[in-house]
Design a protein around this motif. Sequence first.
Motif, PDB file in Angstrom:
ATOM      1  N   LYS A  57       0.820  -1.208   0.000  1.00  0.00           N
ATOM      2  CA  LYS A  57       0.000   0.000   0.000  1.00  0.00           C
ATOM      3  C   LYS A  57       0.860   1.268   0.000  1.00  0.00           C
ATOM      4  O   LYS A  57       0.522   2.258  -0.655  1.00  0.00           O
ATOM      5  CB  LYS A  57      -0.931   0.000   1.216  1.00  0.00           C
ATOM      6  CG  LYS A  57      -2.055  -1.024   1.101  1.00  0.00           C
ATOM      7  CD  LYS A  57      -2.854  -1.147   2.378  1.00  0.00           C
ATOM      8  CE  LYS A  57      -3.672   0.080   2.664  1.00  0.00           C
ATOM      9  NZ  LYS A  57      -4.556  -0.135   3.845  1.00  0.00           N
ATOM     10  N   SER A  59       3.529   1.637  -1.525  1.00  0.00           N
ATOM     11  CA  SER A  59       4.004   1.809  -2.899  1.00  0.00           C
ATOM     12  C   SER A  59       2.860   2.066  -3.873  1.00  0.00           C
ATOM     13  O   SER A  59       3.043   1.989  -5.088  1.00  0.00           O
ATOM     14  CB  SER A  59       4.799   0.570  -3.330  1.00  0.00           C
ATOM     15  OG  SER A  59       5.937   0.384  -2.504  1.00  0.00           O
ATOM     16  N   ASN A  60       1.667   2.336  -3.315  1.00  0.00           N
ATOM     17  CA  ASN A  60       0.492   2.741  -4.110  1.00  0.00           C
ATOM     18  C   ASN A  60      -0.065   1.639  -4.999  1.00  0.00           C
ATOM     19  O   ASN A  60      -0.631   1.908  -6.060  1.00  0.00           O
ATOM     20  CB  ASN A  60       0.811   3.992  -4.950  1.00  0.00           C
ATOM     21  CG  ASN A  60       1.134   5.195  -4.088  1.00  0.00           C
ATOM     22  OD1 ASN A  60       0.445   5.463  -3.101  1.00  0.00           O
ATOM     23  ND2 ASN A  60       2.190   5.915  -4.441  1.00  0.00           N
ATOM     24  N   TYR A  61       0.098   0.394  -4.567  1.00  0.00           N
ATOM     25  CA  TYR A  61      -0.578  -0.714  -5.227  1.00  0.00           C
ATOM     26  C   TYR A  61      -1.764  -1.144  -4.371  1.00  0.00           C
ATOM     27  O   TYR A  61      -1.793  -0.920  -3.158  1.00  0.00           O
ATOM     28  CB  TYR A  61       0.373  -1.892  -5.419  1.00  0.00           C
ATOM     29  CG  TYR A  61       1.503  -1.616  -6.386  1.00  0.00           C
ATOM     30  CD1 TYR A  61       1.259  -1.539  -7.756  1.00  0.00           C
ATOM     31  CD2 TYR A  61       2.802  -1.441  -5.937  1.00  0.00           C
ATOM     32  CE1 TYR A  61       2.297  -1.283  -8.651  1.00  0.00           C
ATOM     33  CE2 TYR A  61       3.839  -1.189  -6.822  1.00  0.00           C
ATOM     34  CZ  TYR A  61       3.583  -1.100  -8.181  1.00  0.00           C
ATOM     35  OH  TYR A  61       4.594  -0.844  -9.063  1.00  0.00           O
ATOM     36  N   THR A  62      -2.756  -1.759  -4.992  1.00  0.00           N
ATOM     37  CA  THR A  62      -3.929  -2.224  -4.259  1.00  0.00           C
ATOM     38  C   THR A  62      -3.739  -3.675  -3.852  1.00  0.00           C
ATOM     39  O   THR A  62      -3.198  -4.492  -4.602  1.00  0.00           O
ATOM     40  CB  THR A  62      -5.201  -2.088  -5.112  1.00  0.00           C
ATOM     41  OG1 THR A  62      -4.998  -2.742  -6.371  1.00  0.00           O
ATOM     42  CG2 THR A  62      -5.525  -0.626  -5.352  1.00  0.00           C
TER      43      THR A  62
END
Length: 467
Positions: A57, A59-62
């Motif tokens: 999260k 690293s801005n991934y879901t």
Amino acid sequence: MAKMNQVNSQKFDLLLINPSVNYEKDMKEILARRVETDVAISNCPSPGIGYMISSVKKSNYTVKFIDMVAEMMTVEKLLKFIKGNKPTVVGFTALTVQIKAAGFIADEIKKLFPEIVIGVGGIHATIMPKETLEEFQSLDFAVCGEGEYVVVDILKNIHEKKTISSIKGVVTKEKDDVSYERINNIDNLPFPDWEEMDISKYGGIYPHRTRLELPVWTSRGCPFSCIFCVRPLGRHRKHRSIDSIISEIEKNIDVFGCESIAFIDETFIVDLPWSSTLFNAMIEKGLNKKITWSCETRVDTVTPELFKLMKKAGCYYVFFGLESGDDVMLKRCGKNFTTTHMKDAVRWAKDAGIIPSGSFIIGLPGETEETVRKSIALAQELDLYSVTFPIAVPFPGTILRKMAINHEYGLKILTNNWDDYDKQYPGVMESEDLPIEKRRELQKMAYTLLPKKKISEYIEKLNLRTI
């Protein structure tokens, strides 16, 4: 706190799964570990998964996590969820006893969604990644060692349409390099993300008797040489900073309403000065007035003074890996302490007002009926709140497995069916002096002679001071 029935249909970059092909059976086995049916003690949310979620999260991934046992989810329901959410990557976390479940579910996913990339992490995959990928063809990759940074690199490479085989710590069928690197500074990791789990579904590890227990790691790695243990994070123990640990505990209290902490380091107390500094910091911060806590440690790394400080800092319960009531057996299995250490440590814990529990292993190298009976007799003498008698398992990567393969002390591995690699039953190793039927018989006798206790009566009997 995310719940399965609250999840809207969306596409995830990563779906993490704790696998089960029969959640009812697996939950029954978890609940069987309870000493008392009315005292919450069974399992806990995985801090390893929590760390991975927070790293992904950040690293801005879901990301989404499904614990198929806690969520009481069938394989069919999981496949339906995947169909509606189409994750780019599915990652399983699996102990040895879970690896066949992970492989089976991976097969089912691949049949319906061949485009999904599927991987596995955990101790089994770390120790034998190539063998795991060969055994379970639907697994595309294995992550060795610590996965927090590795999984972010995997997602990045997939999104950029680059190969994941170039990533250190990732093993694929076409890659022979199985080496991996340890994380140098654990403090750089964000705290485990409990928001993505329904933590109310986890009873806890130890008999905390509160509304919520959460696990905390203060270090990674173990310096000791027990022959039945795997040390995937090495023998060099890396501590977190005291400030980081205190901050995580405070967040667990303030954000999640945590009332008890289970310190789940491979061995919690190794460096006495460092441990004393942590306990004093907990007292100075007033955490001992807000939570209780528990831990697992060795009998030869403690002192009477340390137990008193632990009690003052909020400790109510300690688990000891005792392993054998015979000093020769203890030396042979790499414990390097004696039964005298056991008696001292248990007495010191009781004197400090801390509830002691422990475990003896049946079937280590050179074990005989006589040495098992010595373990049972010592367990009776120690009068622990709880004591378990697992049957020795030759897990991949252990010295014990190598000894069994070489038939040292007459040891023989009975099966490589990973589903049977549970510590209580059915047993997967025997020896000339102690066949598997005799091991089971002695285990049954041990549990008969050491009946379960009520924690309230135990506390009253020993006049233990509780918080």
